[in-house]
Design a protein around this motif. Sequence first.
Motif, PDB file in Angstrom:
ATOM      1  N   ILE A  10       0.828  -1.209   0.000  1.00 14.02           N
ATOM      2  CA  ILE A  10       0.000   0.000   0.000  1.00 14.02           C
ATOM      3  C   ILE A  10       0.863   1.260   0.000  1.00 14.02           C
ATOM      4  O   ILE A  10       0.462   2.296  -0.539  1.00 14.02           O
ATOM      5  CB  ILE A  10      -0.966  -0.004   1.208  1.00 14.02           C
ATOM      6  CG1 ILE A  10      -1.910  -1.200   1.100  1.00 14.02           C
ATOM      7  CG2 ILE A  10      -1.769   1.289   1.274  1.00 14.02           C
ATOM      8  CD1 ILE A  10      -2.742  -1.228  -0.179  1.00 14.02           C
ATOM      9  N   LEU A  11       2.068   1.184   0.580  1.00 14.25           N
ATOM     10  CA  LEU A  11       2.988   2.320   0.508  1.00 14.25           C
ATOM     11  C   LEU A  11       3.222   2.709  -0.952  1.00 14.25           C
ATOM     12  O   LEU A  11       3.178   3.897  -1.313  1.00 14.25           O
ATOM     13  CB  LEU A  11       4.310   1.951   1.178  1.00 14.25           C
ATOM     14  CG  LEU A  11       5.435   2.995   1.126  1.00 14.25           C
ATOM     15  CD1 LEU A  11       5.057   4.233   1.938  1.00 14.25           C
ATOM     16  CD2 LEU A  11       6.739   2.402   1.642  1.00 14.25           C
ATOM     17  N   HIS A  12       3.447   1.727  -1.815  1.00 15.64           N
ATOM     18  CA  HIS A  12       3.650   2.004  -3.235  1.00 15.64           C
ATOM     19  C   HIS A  12       2.355   2.485  -3.897  1.00 15.64           C
ATOM     20  O   HIS A  12       2.392   3.308  -4.814  1.00 15.64           O
ATOM     21  CB  HIS A  12       4.179   0.761  -3.939  1.00 15.64           C
ATOM     22  CG  HIS A  12       5.561   0.378  -3.525  1.00 15.64           C
ATOM     23  ND1 HIS A  12       6.667   1.152  -3.801  1.00 15.64           N
ATOM     24  CD2 HIS A  12       6.026  -0.700  -2.820  1.00 15.64           C
ATOM     25  CE1 HIS A  12       7.754   0.574  -3.310  1.00 15.64           C
ATOM     26  NE2 HIS A  12       7.393  -0.539  -2.706  1.00 15.64           N
ATOM     27  N   LYS A  13       1.233   2.005  -3.431  1.00 16.48           N
ATOM     28  CA  LYS A  13      -0.054   2.471  -3.969  1.00 16.48           C
ATOM     29  C   LYS A  13      -0.227   3.970  -3.730  1.00 16.48           C
ATOM     30  O   LYS A  13      -0.701   4.698  -4.600  1.00 16.48           O
ATOM     31  CB  LYS A  13      -1.200   1.703  -3.308  1.00 16.48           C
ATOM     32  CG  LYS A  13      -1.346   0.263  -3.746  1.00 16.48           C
ATOM     33  CD  LYS A  13      -2.052   0.139  -5.080  1.00 16.48           C
ATOM     34  CE  LYS A  13      -2.440  -1.283  -5.385  1.00 16.48           C
ATOM     35  NZ  LYS A  13      -3.168  -1.398  -6.668  1.00 16.48           N
ATOM     36  N   PHE A  14       0.167   4.436  -2.533  1.00 18.18           N
ATOM     37  CA  PHE A  14       0.041   5.859  -2.227  1.00 18.18           C
ATOM     38  C   PHE A  14       0.963   6.712  -3.091  1.00 18.18           C
ATOM     39  O   PHE A  14       0.692   7.886  -3.310  1.00 18.18           O
ATOM     40  CB  PHE A  14       0.320   6.121  -0.747  1.00 18.18           C
ATOM     41  CG  PHE A  14      -0.911   6.112   0.124  1.00 18.18           C
ATOM     42  CD1 PHE A  14      -1.683   7.250   0.267  1.00 18.18           C
ATOM     43  CD2 PHE A  14      -1.302   4.959   0.771  1.00 18.18           C
ATOM     44  CE1 PHE A  14      -2.821   7.258   1.043  1.00 18.18           C
ATOM     45  CE2 PHE A  14      -2.443   4.945   1.564  1.00 18.18           C
ATOM     46  CZ  PHE A  14      -3.204   6.088   1.698  1.00 18.18           C
ATOM     47  N   ARG A  15       2.039   6.129  -3.574  1.00 19.54           N
ATOM     48  CA  ARG A  15       2.971   6.867  -4.423  1.00 19.54           C
ATOM     49  C   ARG A  15       2.626   6.742  -5.899  1.00 19.54           C
ATOM     50  O   ARG A  15       3.310   7.317  -6.743  1.00 19.54           O
ATOM     51  CB  ARG A  15       4.397   6.368  -4.164  1.00 19.54           C
ATOM     52  CG  ARG A  15       4.881   6.711  -2.751  1.00 19.54           C
ATOM     53  CD  ARG A  15       6.199   6.045  -2.431  1.00 19.54           C
ATOM     54  NE  ARG A  15       6.640   6.388  -1.072  1.00 19.54           N
ATOM     55  CZ  ARG A  15       7.623   5.796  -0.427  1.00 19.54           C
ATOM     56  NH1 ARG A  15       8.282   4.799  -1.012  1.00 19.54           N
ATOM     57  NH2 ARG A  15       7.968   6.169   0.795  1.00 19.54           N
ATOM     58  N   SER A  16       1.586   5.994  -6.200  1.00 19.98           N
ATOM     59  CA  SER A  16       1.172   5.796  -7.584  1.00 19.98           C
ATOM     60  C   SER A  16      -0.016   6.696  -7.909  1.00 19.98           C
ATOM     61  O   SER A  16      -0.650   7.290  -7.025  1.00 19.98           O
ATOM     62  CB  SER A  16       0.786   4.334  -7.821  1.00 19.98           C
ATOM     63  OG  SER A  16      -0.464   4.046  -7.201  1.00 19.98           O
ATOM     64  N   GLN A  17      -0.338   6.779  -9.201  1.00 17.36           N
ATOM     65  CA  GLN A  17      -1.470   7.601  -9.620  1.00 17.36           C
ATOM     66  C   GLN A  17      -2.806   7.031  -9.143  1.00 17.36           C
ATOM     67  O   GLN A  17      -3.799   7.754  -9.089  1.00 17.36           O
ATOM     68  CB  GLN A  17      -1.468   7.733 -11.150  1.00 17.36           C
ATOM     69  CG  GLN A  17      -0.351   8.608 -11.686  1.00 17.36           C
ATOM     70  CD  GLN A  17      -0.384  10.003 -11.088  1.00 17.36           C
ATOM     71  OE1 GLN A  17      -1.430  10.641 -11.020  1.00 17.36           O
ATOM     72  NE2 GLN A  17       0.778  10.484 -10.653  1.00 17.36           N
ATOM     73  N   GLU A  18      -2.832   5.755  -8.807  1.00 19.62           N
ATOM     74  CA  GLU A  18      -4.076   5.113  -8.396  1.00 19.62           C
ATOM     75  C   GLU A  18      -4.707   5.821  -7.203  1.00 19.62           C
ATOM     76  O   GLU A  18      -5.919   6.089  -7.185  1.00 19.62           O
ATOM     77  CB  GLU A  18      -3.813   3.640  -8.063  1.00 19.62           C
ATOM     78  CG  GLU A  18      -5.069   2.827  -7.821  1.00 19.62           C
ATOM     79  CD  GLU A  18      -4.757   1.349  -7.662  1.00 19.62           C
ATOM     80  OE1 GLU A  18      -5.715   0.560  -7.542  1.00 19.62           O
ATOM     81  OE2 GLU A  18      -3.559   0.984  -7.647  1.00 19.62           O
ATOM     82  N   ILE A  19      -3.913   6.165  -6.197  1.00 15.59           N
ATOM     83  CA  ILE A  19      -4.443   6.875  -5.029  1.00 15.59           C
ATOM     84  C   ILE A  19      -4.304   8.382  -5.193  1.00 15.59           C
ATOM     85  O   ILE A  19      -5.180   9.145  -4.754  1.00 15.59           O
ATOM     86  CB  ILE A  19      -3.750   6.387  -3.739  1.00 15.59           C
ATOM     87  CG1 ILE A  19      -4.287   4.996  -3.378  1.00 15.59           C
ATOM     88  CG2 ILE A  19      -3.976   7.361  -2.587  1.00 15.59           C
ATOM     89  CD1 ILE A  19      -3.802   4.453  -2.054  1.00 15.59           C
ATOM     90  N   LYS A  20      -3.222   8.843  -5.838  1.00 17.06           N
ATOM     91  CA  LYS A  20      -3.061  10.285  -6.039  1.00 17.06           C
ATOM     92  C   LYS A  20      -4.254  10.890  -6.764  1.00 17.06           C
ATOM     93  O   LYS A  20      -4.694  11.999  -6.445  1.00 17.06           O
ATOM     94  CB  LYS A  20      -1.776  10.564  -6.811  1.00 17.06           C
ATOM     95  CG  LYS A  20      -0.499  10.372  -6.000  1.00 17.06           C
ATOM     96  CD  LYS A  20       0.729  10.700  -6.822  1.00 17.06           C
ATOM     97  CE  LYS A  20       2.000  10.546  -6.007  1.00 17.06           C
ATOM     98  NZ  LYS A  20       3.217  10.846  -6.798  1.00 17.06           N
ATOM     99  N   LYS A  21      -4.797  10.172  -7.736  1.00 14.11           N
ATOM    100  CA  LYS A  21      -5.959  10.664  -8.472  1.00 14.11           C
ATOM    101  C   LYS A  21      -7.165  10.803  -7.553  1.00 14.11           C
ATOM    102  O   LYS A  21      -7.912  11.785  -7.617  1.00 14.11           O
ATOM    103  CB  LYS A  21      -6.279   9.717  -9.628  1.00 14.11           C
ATOM    104  CG  LYS A  21      -7.459  10.163 -10.478  1.00 14.11           C
ATOM    105  CD  LYS A  21      -7.712   9.182 -11.616  1.00 14.11           C
ATOM    106  CE  LYS A  21      -8.924   9.620 -12.435  1.00 14.11           C
ATOM    107  NZ  LYS A  21      -9.232   8.659 -13.524  1.00 14.11           N
TER     108      LYS A  21
END
Length: 297
Positions: A211-222
Amino acid sequence: VSPDQKNINPKYLRYQLDTHHYWKWVQVNSMRSGQPGINGQQYASFPVPLPPNLEEQDLISEALSDQDELISNLELLIEKKRAIKNGVMQELLTGKRRLPGFSGDWTEENLASFGDVLNGLTYSPADVRDSGTLVLRSSNIQNDLLAFDSNVFVQMDVPQQSTVEPNDLLICVRNGSRDLIGKVAKIDERCTGMAFGAFMAVFRTEYHDFILHKFRSQEIKKQISERLGATINQITNGNLKSFTVLMPPTKEEASAIAELLRELEDEIAALDMRLAKARQIKEGMMQDLLTGKVRLV
């Protein structure tokens, strides 16, 4: 400035105009009047340390140029590695690319379905002391890592739910800058017992690295961008719980993906250290070679 190439190598002069000696001279001379600036006559008076012949200037310029080339090559390599990592991250975190040995369908899940969102500590200026419980804030996350250059301590009863544990994800949820909303760092053993402020949140999950990587990806940033208020740069705990992410069918696959991405990050971090060292070496070379402390002939 039009260098007389019979007496000075233009590259050598260019390096001289990027030394501490030069910028200190600029600072002093530009402030001698009410309007900061240096006129042509003043600029022409800058004292340039010169070796006795062009040959030594050429050797100094060549040595510094070689170091510049090393720095440039490292910068290009880091840029390439980051682009590769971003591409791999986009494919692996969405299930478009699977690691060997894994199969099954990915599903869309709310963060609340596999983790807890914790509230930060509310405190007043009267609670702040020179020592006590450190309260982690946005400034304690720098370049995706924990930093302790700007700390706030409080002396008060801190609820257990407002303290961090190793592997928690510390998230900025309110800030004067919209760009900082959602920045995240993973808590390690150094932070055990520390608190986190009201403008922060903690997400606690066994999928922490993934999930750390998810927060750094566009998936959560969007999703963060879509939920930010018009006037207040903030996302709520309710927003965090409602964020949806694509999840692999097993924890083992999530861990394998996180480990591969961590290895790529470690490789980039090692290159960043090499780049910092190369820049430090160049600065030392300039200090030595452009002042005559070290001679090449």
